[in-house]
Design a protein around this motif. Sequence first.
Motif, mmCIF file in Angstrom:
data_model
loop_
_atom_site.group_PDB
_atom_site.id
_atom_site.type_symbol
_atom_site.label_atom_id
_atom_site.label_comp_id
_atom_site.label_asym_id
_atom_site.label_seq_id
_atom_site.Cartn_x
_atom_site.Cartn_y
_atom_site.Cartn_z
ATOM 1 N N THR A 51 0.857 -1.439 -0.092
ATOM 2 C CA THR A 51 -0.050 0.198 -0.042
ATOM 3 C C THR A 51 0.867 1.136 0.026
ATOM 4 O O THR A 51 0.480 2.075 -0.680
ATOM 5 C CB THR A 51 -0.992 0.048 1.297
ATOM 6 O OG1 THR A 51 -1.569 -1.320 1.532
ATOM 7 C CG2 THR A 51 -1.932 1.177 1.127
ATOM 8 N N ARG A 52 2.123 1.168 0.982
ATOM 9 C CA ARG A 52 2.871 2.314 0.768
ATOM 10 C C ARG A 52 3.512 2.625 -0.423
ATOM 11 O O ARG A 52 3.637 3.689 -1.107
ATOM 12 C CB ARG A 52 3.862 2.086 1.812
ATOM 13 C CG ARG A 52 4.431 3.484 2.215
ATOM 14 C CD ARG A 52 5.577 3.128 3.386
ATOM 15 N NE ARG A 52 6.450 4.413 3.631
ATOM 16 C CZ ARG A 52 6.484 5.439 4.579
ATOM 17 N NH1 ARG A 52 5.388 5.248 5.404
ATOM 18 N NH2 ARG A 52 7.213 6.408 4.461
ATOM 19 N N MET A 53 3.844 1.511 -0.930
ATOM 20 C CA MET A 53 4.460 1.533 -2.503
ATOM 21 C C MET A 53 3.421 2.333 -3.431
ATOM 22 O O MET A 53 3.861 3.200 -3.970
ATOM 23 C CB MET A 53 4.961 0.111 -2.696
ATOM 24 C CG MET A 53 5.795 0.246 -4.104
ATOM 25 S SD MET A 53 6.158 -1.283 -4.648
ATOM 26 C CE MET A 53 4.802 -1.840 -5.239
ATOM 27 N N PHE A 54 2.127 1.751 -3.497
ATOM 28 C CA PHE A 54 1.496 2.299 -4.408
ATOM 29 C C PHE A 54 0.999 3.783 -3.924
ATOM 30 O O PHE A 54 0.964 4.471 -4.907
ATOM 31 C CB PHE A 54 0.144 1.590 -4.564
ATOM 32 C CG PHE A 54 0.441 0.208 -5.095
ATOM 33 C CD1 PHE A 54 0.988 0.201 -6.233
ATOM 34 C CD2 PHE A 54 -0.002 -0.860 -4.537
ATOM 35 C CE1 PHE A 54 1.307 -1.254 -6.744
ATOM 36 C CE2 PHE A 54 0.021 -2.233 -5.116
ATOM 37 C CZ PHE A 54 0.676 -2.482 -6.169
ATOM 38 N N LEU A 55 1.010 4.247 -2.707
ATOM 39 C CA LEU A 55 0.627 5.529 -2.255
ATOM 40 C C LEU A 55 1.694 6.340 -2.808
ATOM 41 O O LEU A 55 1.645 7.688 -3.155
ATOM 42 C CB LEU A 55 0.341 5.533 -1.132
ATOM 43 C CG LEU A 55 -1.230 5.053 -0.493
ATOM 44 C CD1 LEU A 55 -1.231 4.874 0.873
ATOM 45 C CD2 LEU A 55 -2.005 6.064 -1.308
ATOM 46 N N THR A 56 3.037 5.973 -2.644
ATOM 47 C CA THR A 56 4.277 6.668 -3.049
ATOM 48 C C THR A 56 3.910 7.014 -4.395
ATOM 49 O O THR A 56 4.149 8.151 -4.936
ATOM 50 C CB THR A 56 5.342 5.840 -2.636
ATOM 51 O OG1 THR A 56 5.371 5.494 -1.344
ATOM 52 C CG2 THR A 56 6.595 6.855 -2.816
ATOM 53 N N LEU A 57 3.816 5.804 -5.120
ATOM 54 C CA LEU A 57 3.637 6.072 -6.724
ATOM 55 C C LEU A 57 2.737 7.168 -6.998
ATOM 56 O O LEU A 57 2.834 8.144 -7.787
ATOM 57 C CB LEU A 57 3.277 4.856 -7.181
ATOM 58 C CG LEU A 57 3.457 4.497 -8.655
ATOM 59 C CD1 LEU A 57 4.983 4.508 -8.907
ATOM 60 C CD2 LEU A 57 2.729 3.281 -9.282
ATOM 61 N N SER A 58 1.397 6.935 -6.133
ATOM 62 C CA SER A 58 0.329 7.912 -6.541
ATOM 63 C C SER A 58 0.798 9.691 -6.118
ATOM 64 O O SER A 58 0.463 10.342 -6.865
ATOM 65 C CB SER A 58 -0.917 7.791 -5.573
ATOM 66 O OG SER A 58 -0.750 7.967 -4.197
ATOM 67 N N TYR A 59 1.603 9.823 -5.119
ATOM 68 C CA TYR A 59 1.847 11.077 -4.770
ATOM 69 C C TYR A 59 2.846 11.513 -5.808
ATOM 70 O O TYR A 59 3.038 12.953 -6.042
ATOM 71 C CB TYR A 59 2.132 11.482 -3.366
ATOM 72 C CG TYR A 59 3.541 11.152 -2.598
ATOM 73 C CD1 TYR A 59 4.617 11.968 -2.969
ATOM 74 C CD2 TYR A 59 3.569 10.176 -1.774
ATOM 75 C CE1 TYR A 59 5.767 11.711 -2.561
ATOM 76 C CE2 TYR A 59 4.750 9.901 -1.293
ATOM 77 C CZ TYR A 59 5.919 10.833 -1.523
ATOM 78 O OH TYR A 59 7.409 10.603 -1.017
ATOM 79 N N VAL A 60 3.882 10.922 -5.968
ATOM 80 C CA VAL A 60 5.000 11.224 -7.148
ATOM 81 C C VAL A 60 4.119 11.568 -8.504
ATOM 82 O O VAL A 60 4.389 12.913 -9.049
ATOM 83 C CB VAL A 60 5.797 10.355 -7.195
ATOM 84 C CG1 VAL A 60 6.756 10.651 -8.436
ATOM 85 C CG2 VAL A 60 6.596 9.855 -6.059
#
Lengths: 658, 255
Positions: A51-60
């Motif tokens: 989840t953190r990985m995907f969220l990181t992707l989303s904010y980048v």
Amino acid sequence: MNKSFYTSLALSNIRKNSLTYIPYIIVNIGLIILMYNAFSLTLEMDQESNTRMFLTLSYVITGIFSIIFIIYANSFLIKRRKKELGLFHILGMEKKHIAKTMTIEHILVSIVNLFIGLILAVVSSKLISLVLYKLIQMEPSYDFFISSISLKYTIALFSAVYLLILIVNIFQVYRVKPIDLLRGSEVGEKEPKINWVTTLLGIIFIGIGYFLALSVKHIMTALAVFMLAAILVIIGTYFLFTGTSVAILKLMKSNKKFYYQTSHFINISSMIYRMKQNAASLANICIITSMILVSISTTFCLYMDMEAQINNRVVTDTLVSFQIDDSNEEPDLLVADVYDSFREDALIQDLITFEYSKQSATFDDFNVVYTNEFSEQTLAIVITMDELKKISDVPYLLAKDEVAVYYSGESKKTDTLSIQENHFKVKKEIEELPKYIFNEFHNSTETLFVVVKDTEAYNKIEAVYPNGPEYFSTYNVFYNLDNSLSDAEKIIYSNNNRTNYIENDNVPLKVNSTLISSKQELEVMLIEMYGSLLFLGCFLGFLFIMMIVLIIYYKQINEGHDDRERYQIMQKVGLSKREIKKAISSQILMIFFIPVIVATIHVVVACPIIIKILAMMGLSDPNMFYSFMFASLIVFITIYGIIYALTARTYYKIVNTK
Amino acid sequence: MSFLEVNNVKKIYTSRFNSNKVEALTNISFSVEKDEFVAIMGESGSGKTTLLNILATLDSATSGEIKLNGANITSISERDIVAFRREKLGFVFQDFNLLNTFSNKDNVLLPLVLAKKSVNKMQEALLPLLNSLDIAHLQDKFPYEISGGQKQRVAIARALISNPDIILADEPTGALDSKSSDQILNLFKDINKAGQCILMVTHSIKAASMANRILFIKDGEVYHQLYRGSMNNDELYNTISNTLSSISTQGNTYE
């Protein structure tokens, strides 16, 4: 001139330009909401989680697109305002006064953006995080809090972007001559010539991209090929809209019978004239549309398919499988002891144990050759009749050197099956795999299932296994756990079983490796992964739709202003209001839906390769992706149609005002 | 009965929010014959543009009637008015009103395309016309690539291509240098000699002195008119000039 004069001038400018400012402010607020939430949710998540990985992707992604987006919107705002600024200049305002007014205006709008944006972001954060927790089925914390880090970060990013465009705007004011300011966007643009290079490049790039996407055979390379094809198609799309579109329009123009019809006449010429400035936005819309369709359909598809995937991969709560070391004396007895310790556990039910060999291999013309390469397409399972009887009925008998065979793929049938140097006679073809025999990777590899008569035959194959006998056999323990245990307890219990009964110094059996797969653990993992992936898909879908709306809206306003004069001239020369309406709506319709049509073709061509990638990730039924893609397309076109209707109305309004 | 008859035309503008009435045209009556080239002169605010707009069916008169070739313009229904304008009237504007998205050829063909004429008919009409206006070599260029005088020729070609009953010209030389102006005015004269009825609104004495007859409008009325008679252009020029100065200084009639 005092300070309040500039402020009131700036305020009245904002009011006067509300048609362009309001969408700008709305989109900025939207971006701030997305940015704040993506960042604060990321900080909330476990360091290691998907989840953190995907969220990181989303904010980048949100960050990058926010910058591009705001700069785009600003360039549009400035372009429309040049005339007004020129007028101020001629009326006697110095450039530094204009710059001052613009700075105040810009700061006011920026403050409004950040203020409203952050308030709405904080207010909506609870709702958004509840959606995320619901999707990944985790307990949300019920206390409301404001992430100060995210707040700081968001303010910093957006302030930096606002500062950047302020500098650009002031630079623009100082650079242009008043006469240019007055003319602004009215500078005549030449009709584009056919550029055969870009026309051809467009066709070639898209052609190669399509070919790659359609011709990919190897499932393992699908992702890399997809990336390459996507990049080619994106580049090709830009060329297509800049070059090929002009060529097609010119071709239409050269057909006199077609061209000299009222609506074609008006539309073709204005589209050619406009293609140069439009090509980039149309290509953007096309690519963004494709991205929305792919991200929404894939993530929804995976999420909805989760249950089926779990049932495909596991039959009981827990499977413990292990391979034993060569150094064991009397391994059969020791393995039986291990089985017994599982059997004696009071919380373990429905215990099934058996041994087989499950290895990757190539399989051509009924020839099995073992390999180390996982990508070699076939998983070869070999089992003796006695072991098979533990998990299913065996209604046939095999003689020495006879086998029963199941193969999931297509292969030329022969009477003999060869495994390395061993040759067997195919006695029977099995229709269906027994329940406990399955290929976790059934979407990416074919399954070959071979039943041999006895241990003697089994050992003969083991003897020729190139990686050594200790890696040949796998021992399996399938069981369910007592329902008094909760899902979380089941996961812990299964892991304890493994350490207690196999990997324990008191257990005399020496094992090479143990693998434990728990249905509950898999469930948690998939829910978290697909849930956060779906969140990412929707998040990006929302971001991209916002971008499309802004691009389209500004394009329509721009064109409305450009077209107003043309339609008024045509009216004077003898074009009725009804015909104008008809011409306008057919033109907007074309401009609007051409990118969507091209995007639809893109994603339809991409479907097979996307399915391969999803299959690799474990999608149970590849064909279900088509329905998800279809549904996404319908939903998207509906939303797009609403946007179309709204912007077309604004367009009519602009064209019809005198 | 004359070719164009304007009888007692009145135009009153009322704004929507207060009852202030502005009388743009008080009472205009005049008539024009088929072979005439008439200039209408007047100061800014005299009502000449309003008159032209009404003749062009872009605006409607408050009262009075206008007949063109026997047809009553004031009673044409809203639906037929566009076709009427397209077929019976030709327009030449001060700022050309050419469309930059079309080549010059397509600008000229625009009225025929709107009238849904066949491609063959268009081609037949196009070339002789372009040749007679000496712009055949410009047909594949775009309006933004040619000079003002050339643009006005293209605009005249567009006005002529549908064989209109009357050409309405609104300050056709207003945006041109003197050399191009002369050329355009001579062109008008030639067109008129070929039998085309022309009605031109202008400020320019030079332009007006090309006409057969000059109508002077002041405060919404035809204040005076002047016939060429046997005068040449220069004599007419002087006469117009004198007329104008006397109108503006004292308002005396001068014949």
